[in-house]
Design an enzyme around this catalytic site. Structure first.
Site, PDB file in Angstrom:
ATOM      1  N   CYS A 108       0.811  -1.222   0.000  1.00 20.53           N
ATOM      2  CA  CYS A 108       0.000   0.000   0.000  1.00 20.53           C
ATOM      3  C   CYS A 108       0.846   1.275   0.000  1.00 20.53           C
ATOM      4  O   CYS A 108       0.353   2.352  -0.323  1.00 20.53           O
ATOM      5  CB  CYS A 108      -0.938   0.011   1.198  1.00 20.53           C
ATOM      6  SG  CYS A 108      -2.054  -1.393   1.199  1.00 20.53           S
ATOM      7  N   HIS A 123      -3.393   7.230   2.340  1.00 15.90           N
ATOM      8  CA  HIS A 123      -3.793   5.898   1.863  1.00 15.90           C
ATOM      9  C   HIS A 123      -5.183   5.604   2.426  1.00 15.90           C
ATOM     10  O   HIS A 123      -5.479   5.886   3.574  1.00 15.90           O
ATOM     11  CB  HIS A 123      -2.789   4.847   2.336  1.00 15.90           C
ATOM     12  CG  HIS A 123      -3.243   3.453   2.090  1.00 15.90           C
ATOM     13  ND1 HIS A 123      -3.751   3.047   0.871  1.00 15.90           N
ATOM     14  CD2 HIS A 123      -3.296   2.355   2.899  1.00 15.90           C
ATOM     15  CE1 HIS A 123      -4.077   1.763   0.942  1.00 15.90           C
ATOM     16  NE2 HIS A 123      -3.819   1.329   2.163  1.00 15.90           N
ATOM     17  N   ASN A 143     -10.218  -0.105  -0.290  1.00 10.81           N
ATOM     18  CA  ASN A 143      -8.753  -0.065  -0.243  1.00 10.81           C
ATOM     19  C   ASN A 143      -8.207  -0.544  -1.586  1.00 10.81           C
ATOM     20  O   ASN A 143      -8.305  -1.717  -1.919  1.00 10.81           O
ATOM     21  CB  ASN A 143      -8.270  -0.968   0.904  1.00 10.81           C
ATOM     22  CG  ASN A 143      -6.761  -0.938   1.085  1.00 10.81           C
ATOM     23  OD1 ASN A 143      -6.035  -0.430   0.226  1.00 10.81           O
ATOM     24  ND2 ASN A 143      -6.296  -1.485   2.182  1.00 10.81           N
TER      25      ASN A 143
HETATM   26  O1  UT7 Z   1      -3.948  -1.265   3.452  1.00 17.75           O
HETATM   27  C1  UT7 Z   1      -3.081  -1.996   4.249  1.00 17.75           C
HETATM   28  C2  UT7 Z   1      -3.265  -1.682   5.643  1.00 17.75           C
HETATM   29  N1  UT7 Z   1      -4.474  -2.277   6.144  1.00 17.75           N
HETATM   30  C3  UT7 Z   1      -5.150  -1.685   7.087  1.00 17.75           C
HETATM   31  O2  UT7 Z   1      -4.826  -0.585   7.455  1.00 17.75           O
HETATM   32  C4  UT7 Z   1      -6.274  -2.433   7.745  1.00 17.75           C
HETATM   33  C5  UT7 Z   1      -6.192  -2.249   9.243  1.00 17.75           C
HETATM   34  N2  UT7 Z   1      -7.220  -2.951   9.998  1.00 17.75           N
HETATM   35  C6  UT7 Z   1      -8.523  -2.599   9.937  1.00 17.75           C
HETATM   36  O3  UT7 Z   1      -8.893  -1.722   9.188  1.00 17.75           O
HETATM   37  C7  UT7 Z   1      -9.480  -3.265  10.879  1.00 17.75           C
HETATM   38  O4  UT7 Z   1      -8.755  -4.032  11.830  1.00 17.75           O
HETATM   39  C8  UT7 Z   1     -10.514  -4.188  10.158  1.00 17.75           C
HETATM   40  C9  UT7 Z   1     -11.487  -3.338   9.373  1.00 17.75           C
HETATM   41  C10 UT7 Z   1      -9.790  -5.141   9.248  1.00 17.75           C
HETATM   42  C11 UT7 Z   1     -11.310  -4.962  11.199  1.00 17.75           C
HETATM   43  O5  UT7 Z   1     -11.936  -4.077  12.100  1.00 17.75           O
HETATM   44  P1  UT7 Z   1     -11.816  -4.350  13.667  1.00 17.75           P
HETATM   45  O6  UT7 Z   1     -12.614  -3.301  14.327  1.00 17.75           O
HETATM   46  O7  UT7 Z   1     -10.357  -4.411  14.003  1.00 17.75           O
HETATM   47  O8  UT7 Z   1     -12.544  -5.742  13.809  1.00 17.75           O
HETATM   48  P2  UT7 Z   1     -11.982  -7.094  14.419  1.00 17.75           P
HETATM   49  O9  UT7 Z   1     -10.995  -7.713  13.489  1.00 17.75           O
HETATM   50  O10 UT7 Z   1     -11.559  -6.833  15.830  1.00 17.75           O
HETATM   51  O11 UT7 Z   1     -13.301  -7.986  14.416  1.00 17.75           O
HETATM   52  C12 UT7 Z   1     -14.415  -7.640  15.230  1.00 17.75           C
HETATM   53  C13 UT7 Z   1     -15.533  -8.657  14.976  1.00 17.75           C
HETATM   54  C14 UT7 Z   1     -15.053 -10.112  15.055  1.00 17.75           C
HETATM   55  O12 UT7 Z   1     -16.074 -10.856  15.679  1.00 17.75           O
HETATM   56  P3  UT7 Z   1     -15.948 -11.295  17.237  1.00 17.75           P
HETATM   57  O13 UT7 Z   1     -14.671 -12.080  17.308  1.00 17.75           O
HETATM   58  O14 UT7 Z   1     -15.861  -9.984  17.981  1.00 17.75           O
HETATM   59  O15 UT7 Z   1     -17.187 -12.058  17.463  1.00 17.75           O
HETATM   60  C15 UT7 Z   1     -14.959 -10.523  13.606  1.00 17.75           C
HETATM   61  O16 UT7 Z   1     -15.162 -11.907  13.406  1.00 17.75           O
HETATM   62  O17 UT7 Z   1     -16.068  -8.485  13.661  1.00 17.75           O
HETATM   63  C16 UT7 Z   1     -16.102  -9.749  12.978  1.00 17.75           C
HETATM   64  N3  UT7 Z   1     -15.914  -9.529  11.553  1.00 17.75           N
HETATM   65  C17 UT7 Z   1     -16.930  -9.291  10.696  1.00 17.75           C
HETATM   66  N4  UT7 Z   1     -18.255  -9.204  10.900  1.00 17.75           N
HETATM   67  C18 UT7 Z   1     -19.017  -8.922   9.829  1.00 17.75           C
HETATM   68  C19 UT7 Z   1     -14.752  -9.500  10.870  1.00 17.75           C
HETATM   69  N5  UT7 Z   1     -14.998  -9.254   9.572  1.00 17.75           N
HETATM   70  C20 UT7 Z   1     -16.339  -9.115   9.441  1.00 17.75           C
HETATM   71  C21 UT7 Z   1     -17.188  -8.837   8.353  1.00 17.75           C
HETATM   72  N6  UT7 Z   1     -18.510  -8.741   8.587  1.00 17.75           N
HETATM   73  N7  UT7 Z   1     -16.708  -8.640   7.107  1.00 17.75           N
END
Ligand code: UT7
Length: 321
Positions: free
Chosen positions: A112, A248, A278
């Site tokens: 990225c 980004h 993204n």
């Molecule tokens: O471009 C390269 C750099 N990349 C980035 O900068 C990405 C950085 N990370 C992020 O943007 C975030 O961490 C994400 C958007 C990827 C995830 O958001 P989060 O607030 O960190 O969510 P999480 O991974 O902590 O997941 C929270 C919950 C989980 O469920 P439980 O374990 O709390 O029951 C996941 O299983 O959300 C669930 N989950 C989803 N639910 C519905 C994960 N993906 C999804 C989904 N739809 N697509």
């Protein structure tokens, strides 16, 4: 010699895929995607489109906006993590598509952060006068790499390309415009937090995206704040001097945190993550082109670019447009 951005261009596939469309394929919802990332929709490539065709379209638009033709270009650098082929480079494919018979063309693999890395390398190669006019491109087709068995990454990515024409000028010609400075960093100890699970010498596949989202989020937020402080200090620029943040576009929450650190109100941040999702190395030049075309970014404005991605890599650029 000042290296000045003289044109911008972009290319987006016409196929728009909404969060609701994805919710028919994986267990997710528009509400979850929007609240966690700010993404509303993304563009996915259509039959026949590739990273190099999108890159070529963006390059042609950037050359048009700069008022130059392929005959005026002597350097092409493409930031991409999703090349058409393992080799040759996307940049040489663009070179052929544009009908160029001279110059140098190569790709940069910095995920990225690829566009800022490419700008940084170009500035080093050009400020000595060795190259006169370059196309710096970010182009990606991540729709080929997302895995519907992994909802945590499936909903995040989109396809697209953005490009700029940069030119070295005399101080008089530049009239204050030009790249003020670029900073590039990496820390390979975090290579396992964000990667593609395939490669030529590993398993002869292209693989899928694997991401430890929470770790990436944490490091990205911290690195971006550090970059703001370090870059401004190094180039003796105050927060008040910054007209635009063109970041980004991975997650609106990361962008909001960086803008807060810069003391910039939301109307000074170019935000396209809602429309494009993204697009990795393409996201910054795509966002820049949107804000130049709609008239927000004007000649003479000071722009802060920043990115974070796999590697980890991270980078910033300060540019007087
Ligand atoms: O471009 C390269 C750099 N990349 C980035 O900068 C990405 C950085 N990370 C992020 O943007 C975030 O961490 C994400 C958007 C990827 C995830 O958001 P989060 O607030 O960190 O969510 P999480 O991974 O902590 O997941 C929270 C919950 C989980 O469920 P439980 O374990 O709390 O029951 C996941 O299983 O959300 C669930 N989950 C989803 N639910 C519905 C994960 N993906 C999804 C989904 N739809 N697509």
């Amino acid at each position: 010699m000042p290296v000045v951005i003289t044109g911008t261009g972009s290319a987006l596939p016409s196929n728009i895929v909404t969060n609701d469309d994805l919710a028919t394929i994986v267990d997710t919802s528009d509400e979850w995607i929007q609240s966690r990332t700010g993404i509303k929709q993304r563009h996915f490539k259509s039959e026949g489109q590739t990273t190099s065709t999108l890159a070529t379209e963006a390059a042609e638009n950037a050359m048009k906006s700069a008022g130059v033709t392929a005959a005026d270009i002597d350097l092409i650098i493409v930031g991409t993590a999703t090349p058409d082929l393992t080799f040759p480079s996307v940049a040489t494919m663009v070179q052929a598509n544009l009908g160029m018979e001279k110059g140098a063309a190569f790709d940069i693999a910095a995920a990225c952060s690829g566009f800022i890395y490419a700008l940084s390398v170009a500035e080093s190669m050009m400020s000595s006068g060795k190259f006169k006019r370059a196309l710096i491109i970010g182009s990606e087709t991540f729709s080929d790499m997302i895995d519907k068995d992994d909802r945590t990454t499936y909903v995040l990515f989109g396809d697209g390309a953005g490009a700029v024409v940069v030119e070295n000028m005399t101080d008089e010609e530049a009239n204050g415009s030009g790249v003020i400075g670029t900073e590039i960093y990496s820390d390979g100890r975090y290579k396992n937090d964000l990667y593609a699970s395939g490669g030529v010498s590993f398993n002869k596949t292209t693989g899928n995206i694997v991401m430890n989202g929470r770790e990436v989020f944490k490091h990205a937020t911290r690195a971006m704040s550090g970059l703001v402080t370090d870059t401004l200090e190094k180039y003796n620029i105050t927060k008040e001097d910054i007209d635009w943040l063109v970041p980004h576009q991975a997650n609106k929450r990361i962008i909001d945190a960086t803008a807060k650190h810069l003391g910039l109100s939301s109307d000074k941040v170019v935000l396209t993550v809602s429309e494009h999702a993204n697009t990795s190395a393409a996201s910054i030049p795509l966002a820049l082109d949107v804000a130049v075309k709609d008239g927000r970014i004007q000649k003479g404005d000071t722009i802060f670019f920043e990115a974070f991605g796999a590697g980890f890599t991270w980078a910033s650029a300060l540019v007087k447009f």
